[in-house]
Write an enzyme that holds these catalytic residues in place. Structure first.
Site, PDB file in Angstrom:
ATOM      1  N   ASP A  53      63.186  -0.341  67.453  1.00 13.86           N
ATOM      2  CA  ASP A  53      62.102  -1.217  67.918  1.00 13.86           C
ATOM      3  C   ASP A  53      62.170  -2.534  67.168  1.00 13.86           C
ATOM      4  O   ASP A  53      61.364  -2.823  66.302  1.00 13.86           O
ATOM      5  CB  ASP A  53      60.755  -0.515  67.663  1.00 13.86           C
ATOM      6  CG  ASP A  53      59.572  -1.430  67.937  1.00 13.86           C
ATOM      7  OD1 ASP A  53      59.650  -2.208  68.899  1.00 13.86           O
ATOM      8  OD2 ASP A  53      58.599  -1.375  67.182  1.00 13.86           O
ATOM      9  N   LYS A 110      53.856   4.704  70.297  1.00 14.77           N
ATOM     10  CA  LYS A 110      55.162   4.386  69.715  1.00 14.77           C
ATOM     11  C   LYS A 110      55.886   5.698  69.452  1.00 14.77           C
ATOM     12  O   LYS A 110      55.254   6.703  69.130  1.00 14.77           O
ATOM     13  CB  LYS A 110      54.941   3.610  68.416  1.00 14.77           C
ATOM     14  CG  LYS A 110      56.174   2.949  67.845  1.00 14.77           C
ATOM     15  CD  LYS A 110      55.729   1.903  66.813  1.00 14.77           C
ATOM     16  CE  LYS A 110      56.915   1.214  66.189  1.00 14.77           C
ATOM     17  NZ  LYS A 110      56.511   0.043  65.391  1.00 14.77           N
ATOM     18  N   HIS A 128      53.535  -4.719  76.764  1.00 19.54           N
ATOM     19  CA  HIS A 128      54.084  -5.512  75.669  1.00 19.54           C
ATOM     20  C   HIS A 128      55.554  -5.704  75.996  1.00 19.54           C
ATOM     21  O   HIS A 128      56.382  -4.852  75.691  1.00 19.54           O
ATOM     22  CB  HIS A 128      53.919  -4.791  74.316  1.00 19.54           C
ATOM     23  CG  HIS A 128      52.619  -5.092  73.645  1.00 19.54           C
ATOM     24  ND1 HIS A 128      52.340  -4.742  72.346  1.00 19.54           N
ATOM     25  CD2 HIS A 128      51.528  -5.757  74.104  1.00 19.54           C
ATOM     26  CE1 HIS A 128      51.129  -5.181  72.038  1.00 19.54           C
ATOM     27  NE2 HIS A 128      50.619  -5.779  73.087  1.00 19.54           N
ATOM     28  N   ASP A 160      55.481  -9.291  73.116  1.00 19.70           N
ATOM     29  CA  ASP A 160      55.446  -8.792  71.746  1.00 19.70           C
ATOM     30  C   ASP A 160      56.843  -8.820  71.144  1.00 19.70           C
ATOM     31  O   ASP A 160      57.637  -7.914  71.363  1.00 19.70           O
ATOM     32  CB  ASP A 160      54.869  -7.359  71.714  1.00 19.70           C
ATOM     33  CG  ASP A 160      54.743  -6.843  70.284  1.00 19.70           C
ATOM     34  OD1 ASP A 160      54.918  -7.640  69.345  1.00 19.70           O
ATOM     35  OD2 ASP A 160      54.464  -5.640  70.105  1.00 19.70           O
ATOM     36  N   GLU A 172      48.051   1.704  72.351  1.00 20.37           N
ATOM     37  CA  GLU A 172      49.507   1.496  72.378  1.00 20.37           C
ATOM     38  C   GLU A 172      50.251   2.579  71.599  1.00 20.37           C
ATOM     39  O   GLU A 172      50.037   2.762  70.407  1.00 20.37           O
ATOM     40  CB  GLU A 172      49.843   0.122  71.774  1.00 20.37           C
ATOM     41  CG  GLU A 172      51.350  -0.161  71.719  1.00 20.37           C
ATOM     42  CD  GLU A 172      51.674  -1.540  71.129  1.00 20.37           C
ATOM     43  OE1 GLU A 172      50.766  -2.214  70.618  1.00 20.37           O
ATOM     44  OE2 GLU A 172      52.867  -1.924  71.187  1.00 20.37           O
ATOM     45  N   HIS A 185      59.166   0.731  72.423  1.00 16.21           N
ATOM     46  CA  HIS A 185      58.580   1.892  71.755  1.00 16.21           C
ATOM     47  C   HIS A 185      59.016   3.239  72.295  1.00 16.21           C
ATOM     48  O   HIS A 185      58.294   4.224  72.163  1.00 16.21           O
ATOM     49  CB  HIS A 185      57.053   1.792  71.795  1.00 16.21           C
ATOM     50  CG  HIS A 185      56.516   0.777  70.838  1.00 16.21           C
ATOM     51  ND1 HIS A 185      55.197   0.657  70.518  1.00 16.21           N
ATOM     52  CD2 HIS A 185      57.151  -0.173  70.097  1.00 16.21           C
ATOM     53  CE1 HIS A 185      55.020  -0.322  69.647  1.00 16.21           C
ATOM     54  NE2 HIS A 185      56.195  -0.843  69.393  1.00 16.21           N
ATOM     55  N   ASP A 215      54.803  -0.610  75.354  1.00 13.13           N
ATOM     56  CA  ASP A 215      55.652  -1.604  74.698  1.00 13.13           C
ATOM     57  C   ASP A 215      57.099  -1.236  75.002  1.00 13.13           C
ATOM     58  O   ASP A 215      57.524  -0.097  74.765  1.00 13.13           O
ATOM     59  CB  ASP A 215      55.368  -1.587  73.183  1.00 13.13           C
ATOM     60  CG  ASP A 215      56.172  -2.633  72.409  1.00 13.13           C
ATOM     61  OD1 ASP A 215      57.408  -2.666  72.576  1.00 13.13           O
ATOM     62  OD2 ASP A 215      55.572  -3.396  71.628  1.00 13.13           O
ATOM     63  N   ASP A 254      62.076  -5.695  68.251  1.00 15.57           N
ATOM     64  CA  ASP A 254      61.266  -6.825  68.716  1.00 15.57           C
ATOM     65  C   ASP A 254      62.036  -8.133  68.836  1.00 15.57           C
ATOM     66  O   ASP A 254      61.599  -9.165  68.324  1.00 15.57           O
ATOM     67  CB  ASP A 254      60.038  -6.997  67.813  1.00 15.57           C
ATOM     68  CG  ASP A 254      59.126  -5.784  67.847  1.00 15.57           C
ATOM     69  OD1 ASP A 254      58.316  -5.700  68.782  1.00 15.57           O
ATOM     70  OD2 ASP A 254      59.237  -4.923  66.960  1.00 15.57           O
ATOM     71  N   TRP A 300      46.732  -0.549  68.125  1.00 16.69           N
ATOM     72  CA  TRP A 300      47.990   0.058  67.703  1.00 16.69           C
ATOM     73  C   TRP A 300      47.863   0.388  66.221  1.00 16.69           C
ATOM     74  O   TRP A 300      47.479  -0.468  65.421  1.00 16.69           O
ATOM     75  CB  TRP A 300      49.191  -0.875  67.911  1.00 16.69           C
ATOM     76  CG  TRP A 300      50.414  -0.249  67.289  1.00 16.69           C
ATOM     77  CD1 TRP A 300      51.158   0.774  67.804  1.00 16.69           C
ATOM     78  CD2 TRP A 300      50.964  -0.534  65.999  1.00 16.69           C
ATOM     79  NE1 TRP A 300      52.143   1.141  66.910  1.00 16.69           N
ATOM     80  CE2 TRP A 300      52.046   0.360  65.789  1.00 16.69           C
ATOM     81  CE3 TRP A 300      50.649  -1.437  64.985  1.00 16.69           C
ATOM     82  CZ2 TRP A 300      52.814   0.367  64.625  1.00 16.69           C
ATOM     83  CZ3 TRP A 300      51.408  -1.435  63.819  1.00 16.69           C
ATOM     84  CH2 TRP A 300      52.487  -0.543  63.655  1.00 16.69           C
TER      85      TRP A 300
HETATM   86  C1  RNT Z   1      53.966  -2.436  66.682  1.00 17.74           C
HETATM   87  C2  RNT Z   1      53.335  -2.765  67.996  1.00 17.74           C
HETATM   88  C3  RNT Z   1      52.264  -3.810  67.940  1.00 17.74           C
HETATM   89  C4  RNT Z   1      52.637  -4.971  67.048  1.00 17.74           C
HETATM   90  C5  RNT Z   1      51.646  -6.099  67.063  1.00 17.74           C
HETATM   91  C6  RNT Z   1      51.867  -7.058  65.944  1.00 17.74           C
HETATM   92  O1  RNT Z   1      55.053  -1.639  66.798  1.00 17.74           O
HETATM   93  O2  RNT Z   1      54.298  -3.124  68.930  1.00 17.74           O
HETATM   94  O3  RNT Z   1      51.955  -4.218  69.217  1.00 17.74           O
HETATM   95  O4  RNT Z   1      53.891  -5.481  67.374  1.00 17.74           O
HETATM   96  O5  RNT Z   1      50.369  -5.603  67.068  1.00 17.74           O
HETATM   97 ZN    ZN Z   2      53.604  -3.839  70.848  1.00 18.74          ZN
END
Ligand code: RNT
Ligand code: ZN
Length: 423
Positions: free
Chosen positions: A298, A232, A290, A330, A230, A266, A263, A300, A189
């Site tokens: 985003d 986004k 993720h 994640d 990955e 994302h 993810d 998290d 990523w």
């Molecule tokens: C970032 C991605 C990635 C990170 C990690 C820490 O937007 O989601 O996966 O969260 O690598």
């Molecule tokens: Zn991620």
């Protein structure tokens, strides 16, 4: 057997009858779940800090908020914290490391010079605990990523540095995979993008693809490591343009037969990834999930048993895709006890999977095949109040993990005895 255990067993046998009446084997669901690993991310334990030292901000558009005491400051502390979390999470687990968690014995080792040796401590520990490891190159929290550009940077030298880092990480992943006897998923990523509308959207994307092709040109056995990419939609500071968008990586993973990482945080705020599973798996060999919880952006947040997580588990199970899916977490929340955050998120994912594994899909497929949409809807609704909780308790019991929220006292004790002394 304690009184509680026998109550759990009694409730379970009644619940199992409910499911059996629908043609579902609850024992088989439990067995399947026990054998399904969830890859738990190291970075919840220390707010994505890593152990390189220095005062480098995380950057890359990642933001960890909250100041709950007790963040892990050393690899040993992080391992101890995860061992505590592990005791409270039922089922098979893996541990997902970032390159910035290298152990270099106090020496500054540049990221493009990292080797498996710098992860020997992690590998020994993982081996001792029966954990598989997954891995991520770290394309942020570094002076050469300060402006937010890495593999797609205009500057050839910067690009070269990050390519070398990725090559080093693939070799580390392969060493981990060889040691543990299961492939290490190495997920790429990158933060690259821009805050405001760019004129040239094409150039950075062409540079990224060329960089990835070169990085991946070293053949490493699938049994040892698998490459994932990955995407986004946007990040903090890359609101208008992200080089590694969904379309870019979907095309990339499909044409190069790489693992696609989705993810949950994302995409557009109302866009969920469940529906993408059966679409992208028509073209890519494997998925890395993720599992996260975006709130507005985003952000998290800690994963909970919400509709998005449930729908995701349903799609993976209903589609028969468990074997082609790597389940990863994640999220990073520094406003609550970090060990508890791991436990809450991981248990939520396992619960969602259990629920999905208990669905009478054969029966529902028949209803659908005969266009009985009325019964399909009625049964889907009714399923929501079936005694999944009783099966969950039996699962926890079999896995040797605490029932219900009986794990909270353990967290409090650990907080008192270990976390509270960290400053
Ligand atoms: C970032 C991605 C990635 C990170 C990690 C820490 O937007 O989601 O996966 O969260 O690598
Ligand atoms: Zn991620």
């Amino acid at each position: 057997m304690s009184l509680l255990d026998s109550t759990v067993e009694k409730s379970y046998s009644i619940a199992a009858e409910h499911f059996e009446a629908l043609g579902v084997d609850a024992d088989a669901a439990i067995e399947r779940l026990l054998a399904t690993p969830v890859s738990i991310h190291c970075w919840q334990g220390d707010d994505v800090g890593g152990f390189e030292g220095g005062s480098q901000a995380i950057g890359g558009g990642l933001a960890v908020t909250g100041a709950y005491p007790g963040s892990a400051r050393t690899p040993d502390e992080l391992r101890a914290d995860f061992e505590q979390a592990m005791r409270l999470i039922p089922g098979a687990k893996r541990f997902n490391l970032h390159a910035s968690y290298a152990e270099t014995g106090g020496r500054r080792v540049e990221r493009n010079e990292l080797t498996a040796e710098h992860f020997q401590g992690w590998m020994d520990w993982a081996h001792a605990h029966g954990l598989g490891l997954d891995f991520n190159p770290t394309f942020f929290a570094h002076p050469l990523a300060e402006d937010g550009w890495t593999l797609a940077a205009r500057d050839e030298g910067v690009r070269r540095f990050w390519m070398e880092h990725a090559v080093a990480c693939r070799r580390i992943g392969a060493a981990m995979g060889a040691r543990q006897g299961s492939p290490c998923v190495v997920n790429v990523w990158i933060p690259d993008g821009s805050k405001d509308t760019p004129i040239d959207r094409r150039g950075p994307r062409e540079r990224l693809i060329a960089a990835l092709d070169e990085i991946f040109s070293e053949e490493l056995p699938d049994e040892q490591m698998l490459d994932a990419v990955e995407c986004k939609l946007f990040g903090l500071g890359s609101e208008s343009y992200v080089v590694g968008s969904h379309e870019l990586y979907l095309g990339y993973a499909a044409t190069r037969q790489k693992v696609l990482c989705l993810d949950a945080g994302h995409f557009h705020p109302t866009e969920t990834i469940a529906d993408k599973v059966s679409a992208v798996l028509q073209y890519v060999p494997r998925l890395l999930l993720h599992v996260s919880r975006g709130v507005r952006w985003d952000s998290d947040h800690v994963v909970i048993l919400d509709d998005a997580t449930r729908a995701l588990a349903q799609e993976v199970v209903r589609g028969g895709y468990l074997d082609r899916t790597h389940l990863g977490l994640d999220f990073f929340d520094a406003s609550i006890n970090r060990v508890a955050a791991w436990v809450i998120g991981a248990r939520a994912v396992e619960k969602a999977l259990l629920e999905a594994l208990l669905e009478p899909v054969d029966r529902w497929r028949k209803l659908e095949a005969t266009d009985d949409r009325t019964a399909r809807l009625a049964e889907l609704e009714d399923f929501k109040s079936l005694p999944v909780g009783a099966v969950w308790d039996a699962y926890c019991l079999r896995a040797g993990a605490p029932l219900g929220f009986q794990w909270m006292p353990e967290i409090r004790k650990y907080e008192r005895e270990v976390l509270s002394s960290r400053t």
